[in-house]
Scaffold this motif. Structure first.
Motif, PDB file in Angstrom:
ATOM      1  N   UNK A 104       4.987   1.322  -3.228  1.00 12.70           N
ATOM      2  CA  UNK A 104       3.708   0.245  -3.957  1.00 12.70           C
ATOM      3  C   UNK A 104       2.687   1.186  -4.389  1.00 12.70           C
ATOM      4  N   UNK A 105       2.490   2.620  -3.668  1.00  8.79           N
ATOM      5  CA  UNK A 105       1.234   3.500  -3.987  1.00  8.79           C
ATOM      6  C   UNK A 105       1.733   3.853  -5.375  1.00  8.79           C
ATOM      7  N   UNK A 106       3.205   4.445  -5.594  1.00 12.83           N
ATOM      8  CA  UNK A 106       3.503   5.116  -6.752  1.00 12.83           C
ATOM      9  C   UNK A 106       3.554   4.374  -7.943  1.00 12.83           C
ATOM     10  N   UNK A 107       3.774   2.739  -7.631  1.00 14.12           N
ATOM     11  CA  UNK A 107       3.892   1.849  -8.571  1.00 14.12           C
ATOM     12  C   UNK A 107       2.225   1.842  -9.196  1.00 14.12           C
ATOM     13  N   UNK A 108       1.495   1.557  -8.083  1.00 10.94           N
ATOM     14  CA  UNK A 108       0.118   1.473  -8.757  1.00 10.94           C
ATOM     15  C   UNK A 108      -0.556   2.795  -9.251  1.00 10.94           C
ATOM     16  N   UNK A 109      -0.203   3.906  -8.875  1.00 12.63           N
ATOM     17  CA  UNK A 109      -0.516   5.045  -9.609  1.00 12.63           C
ATOM     18  C   UNK A 109      -0.172   5.001 -10.998  1.00 12.63           C
ATOM     19  N   UNK A 110       1.406   4.691 -11.239  1.00  7.31           N
ATOM     20  CA  UNK A 110       1.897   4.439 -12.466  1.00  7.31           C
ATOM     21  C   UNK A 110       1.116   3.761 -13.530  1.00  7.31           C
ATOM     22  N   UNK A 111       0.586   2.463 -12.696  1.00  2.50           N
ATOM     23  CA  UNK A 111      -0.217   1.179 -13.591  1.00  2.50           C
ATOM     24  C   UNK A 111      -1.329   1.763 -14.168  1.00  2.50           C
ATOM     25  N   UNK A 112      -2.381   2.354 -13.038  1.00  2.00           N
ATOM     26  CA  UNK A 112      -3.407   2.769 -13.520  1.00  2.00           C
ATOM     27  C   UNK A 112      -3.646   4.007 -14.527  1.00  2.00           C
TER      28      UNK A 112
ATOM     29  N   UNK B 188      -4.120   0.614  -3.941  1.00  5.45           N
ATOM     30  CA  UNK B 188      -4.994   1.051  -4.746  1.00  5.45           C
ATOM     31  C   UNK B 188      -6.173   2.082  -4.182  1.00  5.45           C
ATOM     32  N   UNK B 189      -6.554   1.710  -3.094  1.00  4.53           N
ATOM     33  CA  UNK B 189      -7.492   2.769  -2.464  1.00  4.53           C
ATOM     34  C   UNK B 189      -6.706   4.164  -2.139  1.00  4.53           C
ATOM     35  N   UNK B 190      -5.384   4.143  -1.766  1.00  7.07           N
ATOM     36  CA  UNK B 190      -4.867   5.354  -1.592  1.00  7.07           C
ATOM     37  C   UNK B 190      -4.769   6.277  -2.817  1.00  7.07           C
ATOM     38  N   UNK B 191      -4.495   5.362  -3.964  1.00 11.34           N
ATOM     39  CA  UNK B 191      -4.514   6.141  -5.295  1.00 11.34           C
ATOM     40  C   UNK B 191      -5.856   6.726  -5.781  1.00 11.34           C
ATOM     41  N   UNK B 192      -6.806   5.859  -5.645  1.00 14.09           N
ATOM     42  CA  UNK B 192      -8.504   6.157  -5.612  1.00 14.09           C
ATOM     43  C   UNK B 192      -9.087   7.144  -5.234  1.00 14.09           C
ATOM     44  N   UNK B 193      -8.934   7.083  -3.863  1.00 18.05           N
ATOM     45  CA  UNK B 193      -9.810   8.059  -2.791  1.00 18.05           C
ATOM     46  C   UNK B 193      -9.411   9.401  -3.298  1.00 18.05           C
ATOM     47  N   UNK B 194      -8.185  10.160  -3.620  1.00 18.20           N
ATOM     48  CA  UNK B 194      -8.120  11.344  -3.664  1.00 18.20           C
ATOM     49  C   UNK B 194      -8.896  11.753  -5.011  1.00 18.20           C
ATOM     50  N   UNK B 195      -8.798  10.872  -5.943  1.00 17.15           N
ATOM     51  CA  UNK B 195      -9.454  11.455  -7.119  1.00 17.15           C
ATOM     52  C   UNK B 195     -10.873  11.102  -7.343  1.00 17.15           C
ATOM     53  N   UNK B 196     -11.679  10.662  -6.637  1.00 14.61           N
ATOM     54  CA  UNK B 196     -12.885  10.120  -6.687  1.00 14.61           C
ATOM     55  C   UNK B 196     -13.618  11.367  -7.069  1.00 14.61           C
ATOM     56  N   UNK B 197     -13.462  12.448  -6.552  1.00 11.65           N
ATOM     57  CA  UNK B 197     -14.142  13.566  -6.587  1.00 11.65           C
ATOM     58  C   UNK B 197     -14.041  14.246  -8.175  1.00 11.65           C
ATOM     59  N   UNK B 198     -12.888  14.219  -8.484  1.00 13.98           N
ATOM     60  CA  UNK B 198     -12.508  14.497  -9.752  1.00 13.98           C
ATOM     61  C   UNK B 198     -13.340  13.780 -10.840  1.00 13.98           C
ATOM     62  N   UNK B 199     -13.930  12.314 -10.571  1.00 13.67           N
ATOM     63  CA  UNK B 199     -14.508  11.369 -11.481  1.00 13.67           C
ATOM     64  C   UNK B 199     -15.955  11.851 -11.283  1.00 13.67           C
ATOM     65  N   UNK B 200     -16.487  12.407 -10.182  1.00 17.73           N
ATOM     66  CA  UNK B 200     -18.094  12.746 -10.196  1.00 17.73           C
ATOM     67  C   UNK B 200     -18.151  14.221 -10.815  1.00 17.73           C
ATOM     68  N   UNK B 201     -17.024  15.020 -10.999  1.00 16.83           N
ATOM     69  CA  UNK B 201     -17.369  16.263 -11.593  1.00 16.83           C
ATOM     70  C   UNK B 201     -17.442  16.324 -12.996  1.00 16.83           C
TER      71      UNK B 201
END
Length: 217
Positions: free
Chosen positions: A67-75, A204-217
């Protein structure tokens, strides 16, 4: 009126990544997440898929990983056909069932310790109860982190080995994952059918949490 409709349609296509970029600018990092209603529907669909796969409980890690891989592909606006989800499930299922069995056994032991601590039958009950809740948080953190790191190429062993390094590299993210697991638990405790959307939100949270710092950079 026709030109306005065409303009809005072109704008939506540009944001989603389905159409050409009308202005010279960097593309959106997660074009598949720009359509909020579609993203909400995908969260519900992912929650349903993970729930179906995880009905045996020990198969939940495989469902989460797929499910996480599916969500990662979708976003990322990549190919997110359901055939790819089920292909991930087949690859993750049997080894993931071992991970699920260990996580289930640890969870049951910790829940028993918490229950005994609350009954007053054990000395130092409050301390034992705290240790039990911390242990449950660790189990949830390891499960979500490993599911997020799993790939068909590397497998579950590499995903589990990556958990400590991920926690050290991003302790705040680890706390967010624990809070995510707590949200799923509270929602399910309040009303069991809420597990479906809650676990979709967790993916969705597992996909979003690791990349949140990249979004602030």
């Amino acid at each position: 009126m026709t030109s306005r409709r065409a303009e809005r349609a072109a704008h939506r296509a540009e944001l989603s990544g389905a159409g050409p970029v009308r202005e010279e600018r960097a593309p959106a990092p997660f074009p598949g997440a720009s359509a909020r209603f579609a993203l909400f529907g995908e969260v519900l669909l992912t929650g349903l898929l993970v729930t179906v796969v995880g009905l045996l409980v020990v198969t939940l890690p495989a469902g989460l990983a797929a499910g996480i891989r599916h969500m990662r592909r979708h976003v990322a606006a990549e190919d997110s056909r359901l055939q790819l989800f089920w292909a991930d499930v087949r690859r993750a299922l049997l080894p993931g069932a071992v991970v699920g069995a260990v996580a289930l056994a640890a969870t049951l032991v910790l829940l028993l310790d918490i229950d005994l601590a609350r009954s007053g039958m054990l000395p130092g009950g409050p301390v034992i109860e705290v240790v039990g809740w911390v242990g449950l948080a660790v189990v949830a953190l390891v499960l979500l982190s490993a599911a997020g790191a799993w790939t068909p190429e590397s497998g579950w062993r590499a995903a589990l080995r990556a958990v400590p390094g991920g926690v050290v590299a991003d302790p705040a993210g680890a706390l967010y994952l624990v809070a995510t697991a707590g949200f799923v638990g509270v929602a399910t405790w309040a009303l069991v059918p809420l597990f479906l959307p809650a676990v979709g939100c967790a993916a969705l949270a597992v996909v979003a949490i690791p990349v949140r710092r990249r979004g602030r950079a």
